[in-house]
Design an enzyme around this catalytic site. Structure first.
Site, PDB file in Angstrom:
ATOM      1  CB  SER A 266     -22.645  -0.579   9.672  1.00 39.48           C
ATOM      2  OG  SER A 266     -22.988   0.079   8.451  1.00 39.48           O
ATOM      3  CG  ASP A 267     -22.051   5.815  11.759  1.00 38.64           C
ATOM      4  OD1 ASP A 267     -21.807   6.462  12.780  1.00 38.64           O
ATOM      5  OD2 ASP A 267     -22.632   6.311  10.769  1.00 38.64           O
ATOM      6  CD1 TRP A 268     -20.765   7.044   4.834  1.00 38.58           C
ATOM      7  CD2 TRP A 268     -22.879   7.756   4.987  1.00 38.58           C
ATOM      8  NE1 TRP A 268     -21.106   7.564   3.622  1.00 38.58           N
ATOM      9  CE2 TRP A 268     -22.393   8.015   3.680  1.00 38.58           C
ATOM     10  CE3 TRP A 268     -24.174   8.122   5.301  1.00 38.58           C
ATOM     11  CZ2 TRP A 268     -23.191   8.604   2.693  1.00 38.58           C
ATOM     12  CZ3 TRP A 268     -24.966   8.719   4.320  1.00 38.58           C
ATOM     13  CH2 TRP A 268     -24.483   8.950   3.053  1.00 38.58           C
TER      14      TRP A 268
END
Ligand code: GLC
Length: 705
Positions: A266-268
């Site tokens: 996932s992104d942050w």
């Protein structure tokens, strides 16, 4: 390092054996990716408990703007704990944003795309990877390949511009460079993040499946074919479908249809952000939705580590899905060699870097674009002239590195004023000593030619750095104006990131070099171009608008029913009553110190290949490297197609007077396009091929297929 497909049966079997031995908590621990934080004891405990499969080497969500070091020494201790004290003994995968260089900093990716120089981009990425490996970094969150048509979006600097074919070529070059040198690459951000409405970062997007498949998806498809080991999911929703929670996109499209075998991170905190996005009721639901959609590793949100144990126990998340995610992570760890670390591993020491300045210089020079050169003011003579050196970027260092430079150091960056003087030591340089406008004007009065170094602050570009206005700062334009009042022989050198509005700069300058945020050696590269030691050969990978009000404006727009297409010349209808409709500089545009003549293109069809060829002659006095571009226009079809679309390009070096035949062999399959449902459509009828040094060329040839 290996691609997943090249792993041996023994390596596959080893992962399966690990899976059979791992407990539920150990498996879930492999899917958790915290970031570096200051409480070292707490982080050490997390590792010891087997809760850290990977570590994102950043202290904040805006790693593009931070320069905190990645704690090599502390990480060696964490790795020792993981191997010797954690339940599974599986090493940690260290990931960092090595976007366009590590200690040697290359041009921002957008500038690299302006080079169209695939080999050089691969070489630069390979060098960055080797420097990262010396820092015990196993994985980079690059290349970013989001198609971008809106320069208000700060992250346009981080990708490869507006064209799917060029972006695909650049992405694959970077992936090969990174992975052949031994670190895992990451195709990001899957998908259509660059369509953020209004150029407002993280915003929602409205993208049809037709546009998704034909514009935003191709670089990811090319990356999967090239064997990219990881993919990062994007923050945005697509027409209401949150990508981080979309099984259709992450599993159906990416893993099943494209055949991606690595893992999706996932992104942050994007898993946790599903709540704010309105796609999950709470963190437990977010964890279930994300992993069932196809997210394999949770960056920073802790939703997986906190909630997967009970979600698996109650069957909301199946054992098979959990095992699939862990298997993917372990296969990548195997591919980068983490499962083969020597038993008596000795902690790595801080590397001593020798900057690869020559490669940085070549990469910088290759991506710079000459936008204007009236009366052949450039290249400058190296003697007999008096040159005034002015402008706010004359001694700028940090901004030359651009955004997403975590390990480059401003003190390593060359200074433009010094480079100019070193490149032409015999010249008389007049400096505006005090730096005031009056001193600048005084210097300009005495000079034969005035070099004005302007630019965009690095921290005004990149993530969370949207700009509604795209003008250079007032004080820079004021200086240019004041100088123009006393001396018209102005060369503006612009060290900016995103496409800015250069209308006024162009009116006030006889020559304009878009030098960009081009890294460690930006200054020597710009100086060598101004004095003709390097010939400018860059071509824009993104359209430069005249006015921010024209955005979005891009070359591969679809045909409208009424003739409103002013991109390629005067249409029947004006687009705006208050603005010139054509772009300031079109996609594929770039001037050189020499000129070329294109012959009449020829075309024929051999089996399923269209062969288009053209003779090109260097009609100037200097050797040049021309990027010959081949665009296609299509016959009528079930869906409206772009007016023109880049199909192939070749970089060709030509000596003065030399003629070469340039050939494009285009598979008929490459002329097909995707219907919204993914069906490939081959249109019958008349195809037009446009060949030249810019997207707006008029030379064409047709064929009926
Ligand atoms: C950021 C970016 C992503 C980056 C990650 C780790 O939010 O969106 O591109 O790789 O976090 O720094």
């Amino acid at each position: 390092m290996k691609l997943i497909k090249d792993l041996s049966q023994r390596e596959f079997d080893r992962v399966e054996e690990l899976l059979t031995k791992m407990t539920l908590d150990e498996k879930i621990g492999q899917l958790n990716q915290p970031n570096l934080f200051d409480d070292k004891a707490a982080l050490g405990d997390l590792v010891r408990e087997g809760k850290v499969g990977s570590l994102v080497l950043a202290y904040s969500a805006l790693a593009g703007t931070e320069s905190r070091k990645s704690q090599l020494g502390f990480r060696q201790e964490l790795q020792r704990i993981a191997i010797e004290e954690s339940p599974s003994g599986i090493p940690i995968l260290f990931g960092r944003d090595v976007i366009h260089g590590h200690r040697t900093v290359f041009p921002i990716p957008l500038m690299q795309a302006h080079s169209w120089n695939v080999d050089l981009v691969e070489k630069a990425s390979s060098t960055a990877a080797k420097e990262a490996i010396a820092d015990d970094i196993h994985w980079t969150f690059a290349p970013m390949m989001d198609i971008a048509r809106d320069p208000r979006w700060g992250r346009i600097i981080e990708g490869f511009g507006e064209d799917p074919h060029l972006a695909s070529e650049m992405a694959v070059a970077m992936i090969k460079g990174f992975q052949s040198a031994g670190i895992a690459a990451c195709a990001k951000h899957f998908v259509a993040y660059g369509a953020s409405e209004g150029g407002r970062d993280y915003n929602t997007t409205e993208v049809s499946d037709y546009t998704l498949r034909n514009i935003y998806l191709p670089p990811f498809a090319a990356s999967v074919r090239a064997g990219v080991l990881t993919v990062m999911a994007s923050f945005n929703d697509i027409s209401g479908e949150a990508v981080t929670g979309s099984r259709r996109l992450l599993t159906g499209l990416l893993k099943e249809e494209l055949g991606f075998e690595g893992f999706v991170v996932s992104d942050w905190d994007a898993v946790g952000q599903l709540i704010r996005q309105g796609a999950a009721a709470d963190r437990r639901a977010a964890a279930a939705i994300a992993i069932n959609a196809g997210i394999d590793m949770d960056m920073v949100s802790n939703c997986f580590i906190d909630h997967l144990p009970e979600l698996v126990k109650d069957g909301t998340v199946s054992e098979s899905r959990l095992n699939d995610a862990v298997r993917r992570v372990l296969l990548v760890k195997s591919a980068v060699g983490l499962l083969d670390l020597p038993d008596n591993r000795t902690p790595m020491q801080a590397p001593v870097y020798e900057l690869n300045v020559q490669l940085a210089h070549d990469a910088a020079a290759s991506g710079m674009v000459l936008l204007k050169n009236e009366f052949e003011l450039l290249p400058l003579p190296v003697q007999e002239k008096k040159i005034a050196l002015l402008g706010q970027f004359l001694n700028e260092q940090r901004s030359m590195l651009g955004s997403w430079t975590l390990d480059g150091r401003a003190e390593d960056v060359q200074v433009f004023e010094e480079c100019m003087k070193q490149t032409a030591p015999e010249l008389i340089f007049i400096n505006a000593a005090s730096g005031s406008a009056d001193a600048a004007v005084e210097a300009a009065i005495q000079a034969d030619v005035v070099i004005v170094a302007l630019g965009e602050d690095w921290n005004n570009t990149g993530e969370a750095r949207g700009h509604a206005g795209l003008l250079l700062p007032d004080e820079q334009l004021d200086l240019l104006c004041a100088v123009n009042n006393v001396n018209k022989n102005i060369v503006s050198v612009i060290f900016s990131g995103r496409p800015l509005i250069f209308d006024e700069v162009s009116q006030l300058s006889k020559a304009v070099l878009y030098a960009g945020h081009s890294g460690t050696a930006a200054a020597s590269a710009a100086a060598s171009i101004l004095f003709g030691l390097n010939d400018p050969c860059g071509k824009l990978s993104v359209t430069f608008p005249r006015n921010a009000g024209q955005i979005p404006i891009y070359y591969n727009q679809r045909s409208a029913g009424r003739d409103i297409d002013n991109y390629y010349g005067k249409a029947v209808f004006k687009n705006y009553q208050d603005c010139e409709d054509s772009p300031m500089y079109p996609f594929g545009y770039g001037l050189q110190y020499t000129t070329y003549e294109y012959g009449k293109p020829e075309i024929n069809k051999v089996d399923n290949t269209i062969c288009v060829s053209v003779d090109i002659t260097n009609t100037g006095k200097r050797t040049g490297i021309e990027t010959v571009q081949c665009y296609a226009s299509y016959p009528a079809s079930e869906f409206v197609r772009p007016i023109r679309e880049l199909k192939q390009f070749h970089r060709v070096s030509l000596n003065p007077g030399e003629t070469k035949k340039v050939e494009f062999n285009i598979e008929i399959n490459d002329l097909a396009y995707f219907a919204p449902d993914g069906k490939l459509i081959h249109s019958k009828g008349k195809y037009v091929f446009w060949i030249g040094g810019c997207s707006t060329v008029t030379e064409s040839v047709t064929i009926d297929i």
